[in-house]
Design a protein around this motif. Structure first.
Motif, PDB file in Angstrom:
ATOM      1  N   LEU A  46       0.292   0.062 -22.174  1.00  0.00           N
ATOM      2  CA  LEU A  46       1.591   0.085 -22.843  1.00  0.00           C
ATOM      3  C   LEU A  46       1.522   0.821 -24.177  1.00  0.00           C
ATOM      4  O   LEU A  46       2.383   1.656 -24.493  1.00  0.00           O
ATOM      5  CB  LEU A  46       2.081  -1.346 -23.060  1.00  0.00           C
ATOM      6  CG  LEU A  46       3.425  -1.497 -23.783  1.00  0.00           C
ATOM      7  CD1 LEU A  46       4.542  -0.876 -22.952  1.00  0.00           C
ATOM      8  CD2 LEU A  46       3.715  -2.973 -24.055  1.00  0.00           C
ATOM      9  N   SER A  50       3.348   4.292 -24.877  1.00  0.00           N
ATOM     10  CA  SER A  50       4.385   4.225 -25.910  1.00  0.00           C
ATOM     11  C   SER A  50       4.117   5.231 -27.020  1.00  0.00           C
ATOM     12  O   SER A  50       5.042   5.921 -27.480  1.00  0.00           O
ATOM     13  CB  SER A  50       4.468   2.806 -26.485  1.00  0.00           C
ATOM     14  OG  SER A  50       4.830   1.876 -25.492  1.00  0.00           O
ATOM     15  N   TYR A  51       2.867   5.331 -27.470  1.00  0.00           N
ATOM     16  CA  TYR A  51       2.574   6.287 -28.543  1.00  0.00           C
ATOM     17  C   TYR A  51       2.723   7.716 -28.053  1.00  0.00           C
ATOM     18  O   TYR A  51       3.210   8.583 -28.790  1.00  0.00           O
ATOM     19  CB  TYR A  51       1.177   6.064 -29.110  1.00  0.00           C
ATOM     20  CG  TYR A  51       0.914   6.970 -30.293  1.00  0.00           C
ATOM     21  CD1 TYR A  51       1.518   6.712 -31.523  1.00  0.00           C
ATOM     22  CD2 TYR A  51       0.116   8.099 -30.173  1.00  0.00           C
ATOM     23  CE1 TYR A  51       1.321   7.555 -32.602  1.00  0.00           C
ATOM     24  CE2 TYR A  51      -0.088   8.944 -31.243  1.00  0.00           C
ATOM     25  CZ  TYR A  51       0.515   8.664 -32.457  1.00  0.00           C
ATOM     26  OH  TYR A  51       0.327   9.503 -33.516  1.00  0.00           O
ATOM     27  N   THR A  53       4.810   8.697 -25.761  1.00  0.00           N
ATOM     28  CA  THR A  53       6.252   8.924 -25.682  1.00  0.00           C
ATOM     29  C   THR A  53       6.845   9.129 -27.075  1.00  0.00           C
ATOM     30  O   THR A  53       7.685  10.013 -27.292  1.00  0.00           O
ATOM     31  CB  THR A  53       6.943   7.742 -24.988  1.00  0.00           C
ATOM     32  OG1 THR A  53       6.357   7.538 -23.702  1.00  0.00           O
ATOM     33  CG2 THR A  53       8.435   7.992 -24.834  1.00  0.00           C
ATOM     34  N   TYR A  54       6.399   8.308 -28.035  1.00  0.00           N
ATOM     35  CA  TYR A  54       6.881   8.445 -29.412  1.00  0.00           C
ATOM     36  C   TYR A  54       6.561   9.828 -29.968  1.00  0.00           C
ATOM     37  O   TYR A  54       7.422  10.495 -30.549  1.00  0.00           O
ATOM     38  CB  TYR A  54       6.251   7.359 -30.272  1.00  0.00           C
ATOM     39  CG  TYR A  54       6.334   7.605 -31.762  1.00  0.00           C
ATOM     40  CD1 TYR A  54       7.529   7.433 -32.453  1.00  0.00           C
ATOM     41  CD2 TYR A  54       5.206   8.005 -32.483  1.00  0.00           C
ATOM     42  CE1 TYR A  54       7.613   7.660 -33.819  1.00  0.00           C
ATOM     43  CE2 TYR A  54       5.274   8.224 -33.848  1.00  0.00           C
ATOM     44  CZ  TYR A  54       6.475   8.055 -34.506  1.00  0.00           C
ATOM     45  OH  TYR A  54       6.539   8.283 -35.860  1.00  0.00           O
ATOM     46  N   PHE A 139       7.419  -2.038 -32.003  1.00  0.00           N
ATOM     47  CA  PHE A 139       7.993  -1.087 -31.062  1.00  0.00           C
ATOM     48  C   PHE A 139       9.467  -0.829 -31.373  1.00  0.00           C
ATOM     49  O   PHE A 139       9.930   0.317 -31.294  1.00  0.00           O
ATOM     50  CB  PHE A 139       7.837  -1.610 -29.627  1.00  0.00           C
ATOM     51  CG  PHE A 139       6.484  -1.364 -29.042  1.00  0.00           C
ATOM     52  CD1 PHE A 139       5.353  -1.383 -29.835  1.00  0.00           C
ATOM     53  CD2 PHE A 139       6.321  -1.122 -27.694  1.00  0.00           C
ATOM     54  CE1 PHE A 139       4.089  -1.169 -29.313  1.00  0.00           C
ATOM     55  CE2 PHE A 139       5.073  -0.899 -27.141  1.00  0.00           C
ATOM     56  CZ  PHE A 139       3.952  -0.921 -27.955  1.00  0.00           C
ATOM     57  N   GLY A 143      11.100   2.707 -32.413  1.00  0.00           N
ATOM     58  CA  GLY A 143      12.150   3.258 -31.573  1.00  0.00           C
ATOM     59  C   GLY A 143      13.376   3.679 -32.369  1.00  0.00           C
ATOM     60  O   GLY A 143      13.923   4.772 -32.171  1.00  0.00           O
TER      61      GLY A 143
END
Length: 321
Positions: A46, A50-51, A53-54, A139, A143
């Protein structure tokens, strides 16, 4: 009322309760919101996804140079009007101390990630019941920051044209910013508002202060975001008001976690039970499903004769005379 009846072998009617209705979506949602023990493989996956994607979204935002510079000029003027425009003086003062500014360059480039990941690992190991909620704060904060990068492109002070800010990475030839030197093409240079160096460092500091037991560690938790604020200003990577933007994003993150879990992350139980697994039961010396072997089996009296040779007496039920 509302109960079905069946006829027993003795001809008597006995009430049979209706089966419990299937759980609704609300029950499923309640399970999702309950603290649970994190799974290592899932957390690693995750965080990595997530990183990635960020970074992808952050760097995909168009680098609107002209608008970013106009916004920087407006923000700099606003800080003058508020009497807080001292970033340039701090930048020049610290730049005059070579060992200090070089250290700050490396601080800016590394601790942002090292401390944040370190706090996540500590939460996972020592506070598993609070891990998911505290991670959700981080998160959600990140976001909503992406929205800020898209809606409000902002040049950092070191890229402004009509000021005397010094890009300390270029001046001292150090690796201290993804937006300077040879690395500038790998990162969006105009994603300065809000400052996630502040958002992440205050998240780390509050978490350490709230959950650590050793007094001097709690003090370090408070000093870390304070030092980070000085670093982002001294290296001319952010304005004061960028830090305010980071705090607003962090407040949003805590609000999301509070609404989802019904409590602030630090007030949730520290430990939660691990999910049962078949392997754990065998390791403890218990055969699988040992607890349910006799579940639901009717009582069967012993067929062995008593000491005087007579057959055992059949136990009477309460309905027998």
């Amino acid at each position: 009322m509302g109960e079905a009846t069946v006829t027993t072998l003795e001809g008597r009617e006995a009430a049979v309760p209706q089966p419990v209705a299937d759980e609704t979506g609300r029950g499923h949602l309640r399970r999702l919101r309950a603290p649970r023990h994190p799974r290592l493989w899932f957390e690693i996956l995750l965080i990595a996804v997530s990183y990635w994607t960020y970074s992808l979204i952050r760097n995909a935002v168009p680098e609107q140079r002209a608008e970013a510079l106009r916004n920087a000029d407006w923000l700099w003027k606003l800080e003058h009007d508020l009497g807080i425009a001292v970033e340039e003086s701090i930048n020049h003062a610290v730049n005059g101390v070579t060992w200090l500014i070089v250290g700050m360059n490396y601080y800016y480039a590394t601790l942002h990630f090292i401390v944040t990941l370190g706090v996540l690992v500590w939460l996972y190991r020592s506070h598993p019941g609070r891990y998911a909620a505290t991670r959700l704060v981080l998160f959600a904060t990140t976001g909503v920051a992406l929205v800020g990068y898209y809606l409000y492109p902002l040049a950092p002070p070191r890229l402004m044209t009509r000021t005397g800010f010094i890009d300390t990475v270029l001046a001292h030839d150090t690796w201290g910013s993804m937006a300077s030197g040879d690395l500038k093409n790998m990162s969006n240079q105009y994603a300065a508002m809000p400052s996630m160096h502040i958002g992440w460092s205050v998240w780390s500091g509050l978490t350490i202060f709230a959950l650590a037991r050793i007094p001097w560690v709690r003090v370090l938790g408070l000093l870390y975001p304070t030092a980070t604020l000085l670093v982002i200003v001294a290296t001319a990577n952010h304005f004061w008001l960028d830090a305010v933007g980071g705090l607003i994003c962090l407040a949003f993150g805590y609000t999301v976690a509070r609404v989802w879990y019904g409590a602030l992350p630090y007030s949730l139980p520290r430990m939660v039970p691990r999910p049962p697994t078949a392997g754990r039961g065998r390791a403890a010396g218990c055969p699988p499903a040992a607890a349910g072997v006799n579940a639901g089996r009717p009582f069967e009296p012993s067929s062995r004769p008593t000491e005087d040779g007579h057959p055992p007496a059949r136990p009477r039920t309460p309905t027998e005379p």
